[in-house]
Design a protein around this motif. Structure first.
Motif, mmCIF file in Angstrom:
data_model
loop_
_atom_site.group_PDB
_atom_site.id
_atom_site.type_symbol
_atom_site.label_atom_id
_atom_site.label_comp_id
_atom_site.label_asym_id
_atom_site.label_seq_id
_atom_site.Cartn_x
_atom_site.Cartn_y
_atom_site.Cartn_z
ATOM 1 N N CYS A 213 42.926 -99.791 103.432
ATOM 2 C CA CYS A 213 44.298 -99.300 103.638
ATOM 3 C C CYS A 213 45.159 -100.387 104.266
ATOM 4 N N ASP B 27 48.948 -94.789 108.653
ATOM 5 C CA ASP B 27 48.317 -93.639 109.313
ATOM 6 C C ASP B 27 46.878 -93.462 108.833
ATOM 7 N N CYS B 28 46.645 -93.665 107.538
ATOM 8 C CA CYS B 28 45.275 -93.577 107.008
ATOM 9 C C CYS B 28 44.371 -94.586 107.692
ATOM 10 N N PRO C 20 40.622 -93.309 100.449
ATOM 11 C CA PRO C 20 42.018 -93.713 100.709
ATOM 12 C C PRO C 20 42.963 -93.351 99.570
ATOM 13 N N ILE D 142 50.084 -89.392 102.514
ATOM 14 C CA ILE D 142 49.803 -89.849 103.875
ATOM 15 C C ILE D 142 49.978 -91.362 103.886
ATOM 16 N N LYS D 143 50.762 -91.871 104.801
ATOM 17 C CA LYS D 143 51.077 -93.292 104.832
ATOM 18 C C LYS D 143 49.810 -94.119 105.038
ATOM 19 N N LEU D 144 49.787 -95.293 104.410
ATOM 20 C CA LEU D 144 48.617 -96.167 104.521
ATOM 21 C C LEU D 144 48.337 -96.550 105.970
ATOM 22 N N LEU E 183 43.873 -89.707 99.935
ATOM 23 C CA LEU E 183 44.831 -89.512 101.031
ATOM 24 C C LEU E 183 46.216 -89.997 100.623
ATOM 25 N N SER E 184 46.257 -91.090 99.877
ATOM 26 C CA SER E 184 47.543 -91.617 99.416
ATOM 27 C C SER E 184 48.230 -90.647 98.467
ATOM 28 N N SER F 189 39.237 -98.009 106.037
ATOM 29 C CA SER F 189 40.349 -98.280 106.943
ATOM 30 C C SER F 189 40.993 -99.626 106.645
ATOM 31 N N TYR G 245 43.442 -93.134 111.108
ATOM 32 C CA TYR G 245 42.541 -91.978 111.035
ATOM 33 C C TYR G 245 41.125 -92.399 110.645
ATOM 34 N N LEU G 246 41.018 -93.216 109.598
ATOM 35 C CA LEU G 246 39.702 -93.631 109.112
ATOM 36 C C LEU G 246 39.025 -94.554 110.122
#
Length: 497
Positions: free
Chosen positions: A117, A363-364, A351, A359-361, A354-355, A114, A367-368
């Motif tokens: 990110c 938002d990541c 991460p 998925i925007k950093l 997800l990138s 998290s 979520y994380l």
């Protein structure tokens, strides 16, 4: 009372008697990453708690002091790299210990992911001001790579880096907060102090994010082999990090909400609140310095998350729960180098994946961060249950110890209910998608990992004896003339079976 035996070599191959009390405290502070709350995340808490945000921090501070008291029942008696995993094995047995171990692994890894990110996102914004636009993958790789090197090379290098990065940033924010408060004539903010427009539900919902802000305060317990006088320095670091971070959060929250009250702009919609307030107070250069400090704080948290995650992996591997290679220490650096490498790689890959799915950093990061909170909540609840059980087996249980444990468990129910939600409840509503699915993903994770341990145990009962031997190793560094203080091997065997 027990006394510590100074050894030139730890039984685990790590570097003993190496870290000062300040460096041990820096480990817990780095995972808390207190700078990130006032610098970027406070608006999310104020959006939920309103004028009661400061009260959410007060309740969080008090509740986690009780959790710290339970942790320190173990930390003042034994020390190891296994952090709370070894404590819960000692208190509740191997199965509960494995639940804790896997929860800690998830909590530290996802915390690192998290904030990695956050490092990439914040770094991208800062570099963008200077006309530099690196890709997200590049920034993620830089953050994870430098953190890996520091953790791989020398635990003291990691600790000193975290100590300076966090210390300078904390000092800058404290100075800026005093300037902002002085700019408002050191006024008392009546709407905050009287909780204007605040409901109990607002404070409870704010407490959920407050818990994430404090999470990781116990990570100094993973330095049991490497700290000097660990039975003293680690309990002080656990309690000290909670109290110091809590007071810092309460003060900066009060000042920032006061600062925004006369601007007509909502702090909930401001990504860099301290940068905005520094401009209002005429010290914009200080806001820019703090932005750089916040970037370093994100990095320090990545590094701070790798250290305990690797040491939990390292200890569980030595107990036969992971491949033996993860339980080896580097011959020269005397760090759990293979576990450090694995953790660093995982922190980068998730991460980065997800990138790649666009998925925007930011938002990541959310979520994380939400996922890691379930691991910490599980561990803090288990340790509060384990403490009185352990003291009972040591014949040292007192009524106040039971009361402390009950208060701590009761407190933990608030953020648990707030993060999971109750159908039809206005106080604890069900979180919006995709956050509503995260509790079930965490339960699935525990079911798979702990189910695997149960199958291992059925196929090879010797794994419990391996964990028992690991518990006995913990006490090699300590002399215990009072046999009541540390359970004997036969006593420990009886509750590990």
């Amino acid at each position: 009372m027990m006394s510590e035996v100074q050894l030139s070599q730890s039984v685990h191959g790590l570097r003993p008697n190496y870290l000062s009390s300040g460096e041990v405290l820096a480990q817990s502070f780095a995972v808390i990453a207190p700078i990130t709350i006032p610098a970027s995340n406070l608006g999310l808490i104020v959006a939920l708690a309103g004028n009661g945000a400061w009260l959410s921090f007060v309740i969080g501070l008090v509740g986690l002091v009780f959790v710290s008291l339970n942790i320190n029942q173990f930390a003042s008696r034994s020390a190891s790299p296994g952090s709370l995993y070894t404590y819960i094995v000692k208190g509740l047995g191997p199965t509960a210990g494995v639940v804790c171990g896997w929860s800690l692994v998830l909590a530290y890894l996802f915390t690192g992911m998290s904030v990695l990110c956050g490092f990439a996102n914040f770094g991208g914004v800062l570099l963008g001001h200077w006309g530099i636009h690196p890709s997200s993958l590049t920034l993620l790789a830089i953050g994870a790579g430098i953190a890996w090197y520091a953790a791989y090379r020398d635990v003291q290098l990691s600790a000193v880096a975290m100590l300076w990065l966090e210390g300078i940033s904390l000092a800058l924010i404290t100075v800026l907060a005093m300037i902002i408060w002085a700019h408002h004539g050191f006024a008392l903010d009546v709407p905050q102090l009287t909780l204007q427009g605040v409901t109990p539900g607002n404070v409870a919902m704010g407490l959920v994010l407050v818990m994430f802000g404090f999470s990781g305060f116990e990570s100094a317990t993973s330095l049991g082999d490497e700290a000097r006088k660990p039975l003293k320095t680690i309990p002080r670091a656990v309690m000290g990090s909670v109290v110091l971070a809590g007071l810092f959060f309460i003060f900066t929250t009060y000042v920032e909400v006061l600062g925004f009250s006369s601007t007509g702009i909502s702090i909930a919609n401001t990504e860099e609140p301290l940068g905005f307030l520094s401009q209002q107070a005429g010290v914009g250069f200080l806001g820019e310095l703090i932005a750089v400090g916040a970037l370093f704080s994100f990095f320090a948290c990545v590094l701070g998350s790798i250290n305990p995650a690797a040491r939990v992996f390292f200890t569980m591997a030595r107990h036969g729960l992971f491949p033996a290679s993860l339980g080896t220490a580097h011959a020269d650096n005397r760090t759990p180098h293979i576990a450090v490498t694995l953790c660093s790689l995982l922190m980068f890959l998730v991460p980065a994946s997800l990138s790649l799915f666009h998925i925007k950093l930011f938002d990541c990061m959310g979520y994380l961060g939400a996922m890691c909170s379930y691991g910490f909540l599980t561990v803090y609840t288990l340790i509060s249950i384990a403490a009185p059980v352990y003291l009972y087996r040591c014949h040292q249980l007192r009524v106040r110890d039971v009361l402390i444990a009950v208060v701590a468990v009761g407190f933990m129910l608030i953020p648990i209910l707030g993060s999971v939600g109750l159908p039809g409840s206005t106080l604890f509503p069900i979180p919006a998608a995709p956050y509503d699915a995260f509790p079930y993903l965490f339960l699935l994770y525990l079911t798979v990992t702990c189910g695997w341990f149960v199958m291992q145990r059925l196929r090879s009962p010797a794994i419990v004896r391996s964990m028992q031997r690991g518990m006995e190793e913990i006490h090699v560094r300590f002399a215990a003339p009072d046999p009541v203080t540390i359970p004997s091997a036969s006593d420990e065997s009886s509750f590990l079976q």
